[in-house]
Every structure is written in C-alpha cells, then in structure tokens.
Scaffold this motif. Structure first.
Motif, short mmCIF file in Angstrom:
data_model
loop_
_atom_site.label_atom_id
_atom_site.label_comp_id
_atom_site.label_asym_id
_atom_site.label_seq_id
_atom_site.Cartn_x
_atom_site.Cartn_y
_atom_site.Cartn_z
N TYR A 214 41.83 42.63 33.43
CA TYR A 214 41.24 41.93 32.29
C TYR A 214 40.84 40.51 32.65
N SER B 10 37.03 38.97 32.53
CA SER B 10 36.76 37.78 31.72
C SER B 10 36.19 36.65 32.57
N HIS C 97 41.45 31.77 32.82
CA HIS C 97 41.57 33.17 32.42
C HIS C 97 42.78 33.84 33.09
#
Length: 144
Positions: free
Chosen positions: A45, A49, A76
C-alpha cells in the motif's frame, strides 16, 4: 476389588506435552506468517501511494524535485509502519517531459525485510522482498 489399567497411569500428563508441541509446531509459524503478510501488505500500500504521489508531483511541477518526492514517499511509508524500507523513485516520460498533455510515469521500488531477519543477519544482509509500483499522470497545462 477393582483392577487399575496400567495404560491409564502411563498416559497421565501427556495432554500438556501434546498441547505444547502442537503450539510450537503449528501456532508459532502461523503467527509469523500473519506478521510477514501484514508487513508486506502495508509495504505494498505504501509503495502504491508513493508512486501516485510522485507522479502527481512531477505532473504539476516542471522540474520535479527528487527530494520532495522522497520526502512524500517516506511520509507514506511511515504512515504504514514501514519507514525503514529503502526506496528509489524513477521517472519516465511519454513525449517531451514537462510539456502539457504528455504522460509522466513514476516508478517506486522498495525492499522490505521479513520480520525478525534483520535482527539475525543485520539489515544489510537480511532477506527481503522487492515491491514495485508504477503510476502515470498527465502533465498539467500551466506547468511550463
């Protein structure tokens, strides 16, 4: 007078041993697998991102700052709990870079160590899994 079966006395206490053996053999590897998969999912993830943010930074800035993209990527990764993973960001353009309407692609690559291995082998030599994410964005009209 009742007779006592000899096997009843020899089997007493084996349930505890069987439970401990089953816990070590089955439960600990399952817990480790869950930890490893959750860390890989979080890193996946974060990589996605970071790629999206890096391509948006480059699409809205004529001279995308590598330091700015790295700072956003580190943000992130810290948000997803994998802040110590090394990352690299590269850009490629379809058409002239920085020209309105051309496409710019950001590719983020990171290496995620499996849980526990950096403690055993050191962070430089621990086994890792490489994750990559690409994201393409259109360069904005007022960038030039």
């Amino acid at each position: 007078m009742t007779e006592v079966d000899a096997t009843d006395q020899t089997d007493s206490g084996t349930a505890v041993v069987e439970f401990i053996f089953a816990s070590v053999v089955l439960l600990i590897p399952v817990i480790y697998l869950m930890l490893a998969l959750s860390q890989l999912q979080a890193a996946s993830y974060a990589t996605t991102s970071a790629a999206m943010s890096a391509s948006r930074i480059a699409a809205r800035d004529a001279n995308p700052s590598e330091a700015r993209a790295q700072a956003v990527a580190q943000m992130h990764f810290a948000d997803f709990g994998v802040g110590d993973a090394p990352t690299s960001i590269t850009y490629s353009c379809a058409g002239p870079c920085g020209q309105a309407g051309s496409l710019i692609t950001a590719r983020v690559e990171t290496k995620v160590s499996l849980p526990g291995f950096p403690l055993l082998f050191g962070s430089a030599h621990s086994p890792h899994i490489t994750l990559r994410a690409d994201h393409t964005d259109v360069v904005a009209a007022g960038v030039e």
